[in-house]
Design an enzyme around this catalytic site. Structure first.
Site, mmCIF file in Angstrom:
data_model
loop_
_atom_site.group_PDB
_atom_site.id
_atom_site.type_symbol
_atom_site.label_atom_id
_atom_site.label_comp_id
_atom_site.label_asym_id
_atom_site.label_seq_id
_atom_site.Cartn_x
_atom_site.Cartn_y
_atom_site.Cartn_z
ATOM 1 C CB VAL A 117 -0.879 -0.006 1.270
ATOM 2 C CG1 VAL A 117 -1.740 1.237 1.341
ATOM 3 C CG2 VAL A 117 -1.721 -1.276 1.320
ATOM 4 C CB CYS A 118 1.246 4.092 -2.335
ATOM 5 S SG CYS A 118 2.058 5.701 -2.366
ATOM 6 C CB ILE A 119 3.791 5.321 2.763
ATOM 7 C CG1 ILE A 119 3.635 5.953 4.142
ATOM 8 C CG2 ILE A 119 4.863 6.030 1.943
ATOM 9 C CD1 ILE A 119 4.811 5.725 5.054
#
Lengths: 102, 136, 130, 130, 102, 136
Positions: free
Chosen positions: C77-79
């Protein structure tokens, strides 16, 4: 070297399919998925333009998305081939790259 | 070019501010620049609107990210292909876009334009020679 | 063949997360490898463990969590996208001074570099979004 | 005049939540009443208190929370849409057996009936979405 | 009795503005907001069709969204009026209902 | 009709399954039915695709909500206006849509069709006579 293009928008709502077809090159393939499958319908205001591309470009449609939307397979444009998810995977593997027209 | 270098094309087809795709695409480009790949950006369809000059977002309360495009040269991202037909359909010309330049290290750091206006057919050819296409 | 997958839209709202899931299942069944799926834009919303879909609907997060457990697929999941949208793991919550976290098992939060790395290390990249 | 407002898209992803906020501020400044704003579809994502936008960007949830505090506007998050997407208040979390909740101050979770009621009781209805 | 229609999609991407204009009635108003403001641009492939509606239908564009996108106000189609958020509120109040073309 | 009754129109312009709007619109209609307002539904543009018969979502793993339209009569939602031009542009006719009926309490509970195909001009007139328009 050829590209698999995926289109997931209805061509009646957006101009995405139109843009995709205008950027395809001979030998490329276009797979219509999700709401993009409406682009494979025959007898519509747009079907002639799509059908004109069949040949130079191979046209595919994802049958699970066709079934979900209640579209009979015999209403697809001639020259459009139905594939399931496994067929989708095979198309990805067979082409050098996949370009999603989002 | 080493085998580990892939040709990356970031395809921008959406207008800025109405949705976040343009901004978050730029964030990928900036991070991706650290990976020493062969990077190009494509702007076609409504994506050409991302590059207009004079964007002023003060009255909508949203961050103006258009200056970031001018920083791309510092990240060695120097090829921004803009489709001529997309501009024309929208009543725009190259003069309506902001000036984006880079310093060419192979030419005594001469300042050169990063934006290259190409035809639809040229754009299709550019897409066809990529290893990776990221769509936004 | 190694296939990387990107999911760019939120669950339930858009079919992208379902299409990607069906595609990955088919790719694995066909003998391909899917080492990583990267969730970007609203795709990060797939990772919340707090969703409670109606009982007669699929649970998209649970589908992905089960797939990761079965096949070891790395669900990233892209931070940056996650922070904007309120998706946090326990570490991030602590670091940001938030009193709760909401990431489901099988997902991990990491940087955009993981997307680029995936594109470099796989043979094909397939994006699902809007 | 009483104006009801609907927000149907998620924050940051789509401009709808910003446009609605600017519109409501302008309506209140012009002397109109905005008794309620209803968050539906991905609009429910506006209500999370866990978001951490970059420091140089607006904080959409905090904007709305402040507006509600100043003007008493009733910010209603649709429960059905919220459950699908993982937005819960403390009561809902308990009821659903979830270990965390994420609704921000100033928002409350309620049913779709609140949307219909708003449409009946206001003079105008304005929708922002995708 | 008249309607304020709002359009927030680029007419180059979707057919929303087209559909809205086809359902407007004389005396109605159309306000272009967000990415919808591109519909107010002159000299485009679509501007003649939009301009043809100006008159029977009053056309407005939200100036904060025009400025955000770097579009000069003097490039708007003749007959399109710019309004700010306060003007948007006034239009909502002046018309009997608001219909959002989402 | 009492002063407290408003004319509500639910406008459906999007295709089913690709996005959630069609499903969540239906959820509003079902809840709204409890409020004794004067309710109509409009289907135009891609919204007409919501009503096709034979939808089978098994292979995409998503819930098929199309049977719910047939229950609308039980909620006294009896007017589903479908735009003819939208059907025609999509190569569809009324025969491609599922049969949706209601029992008319003013006519000895006779079963009548809920779907009424109207022209674009009639649709515009229907929109213009509403108090509240909810768009999906």
């Amino acid at each position: 070297m050829s590209t698999l293009h995926t289109v997931n928008k209805s061509p009646f709502e957006t101009r995405t399919l139109e843009s995709c077809l205008a950027h395809c090159r001979p030998g490329d393939a276009v797979l219509m998925i999700e709401d993009g499958v409406y682009g494979a319908l025959s007898g519509t205001a747009l079907s002639d333009r799509v059908a004109a591309k069949a040949g130079a470009v191979k046209l595919y449609v994802l049958t699970p998305d066709i079934a979900a939307r209640g579209l009979p397979e015999d209403r697809m444009i001639a020259g459009v081939t139905g594939v399931d998810y496994r067929g989708f995977v095979d198309l990805v593997a067979e082409h050098d790259r996949t370009q999603a027209w989002l | 070019m080493s085998e580990d270098v892939k040709k990356f094309l970031y395809v921008n087809r959406k207008a800025p501010y109405g949705t976040i795709y343009a901004l978050e695409a730029l964030e990928v480009v900036l991070i991706g620049a650290a990976f020493d790949q062969d990077v190009s950006l494509a702007f076609l369809d409504d994506g050409v609107f991302q590059l207009t000059s004079g964007q002023d977002t003060a009255a909508i309360g949203v961050k103006n990210f258009s200056p970031t495009f001018r920083a791309l040269g510092d990240y060695e991202v120097t090829r921004l292909y803009v489709e001529r037909e997309s501009l024309e359909e929208r009543g725009l010309s190259a003069e309506d876009l902001q000036e984006i330049t880079y310093e060419d290290e192979d030419d005594d750091w001469a300042e050169k334009p990063s934006i290259r206006v190409v035809s639809r057919e040229e754009m299709a050819a550019i897409m066809a020679e990529q290893d990776v296409i990221l769509s936004f | 063949m190694k296939i990387g997958v990107v999911v760019s839209e939120g669950p339930y709202t858009h079919q992208a997360a379902d299409s990607a899931y069906n595609f990955v299942r088919a790719a694995l069944a066909a003998g391909h490898e899917v080492p990583r799926v990267f969730f970007y834009h609203d795709g990060v919303n797939v990772s919340t463990r707090l969703s409670v879909p109606p009982q007669d609907e699929r649970n998209i997060q649970e589908n992905w969590t089960a797939l990761a457990a079965e096949h070891g697929t790395d669900l990233v999941v892209c931070i940056a996208a996650a922070q904007r949208r309120g998706l946090l793991d326990a570490n991030e919550a602590k670091r940001q001074g938030k009193d709760a976290d909401n990431i489901a098992e099988g997902f991990r939060i990491s940087g955009l570099g993981q997307l680029i790395e995936m594109a470099i290390q796989t043979d094909r990249l397939v994006m699902f979004g809007d």
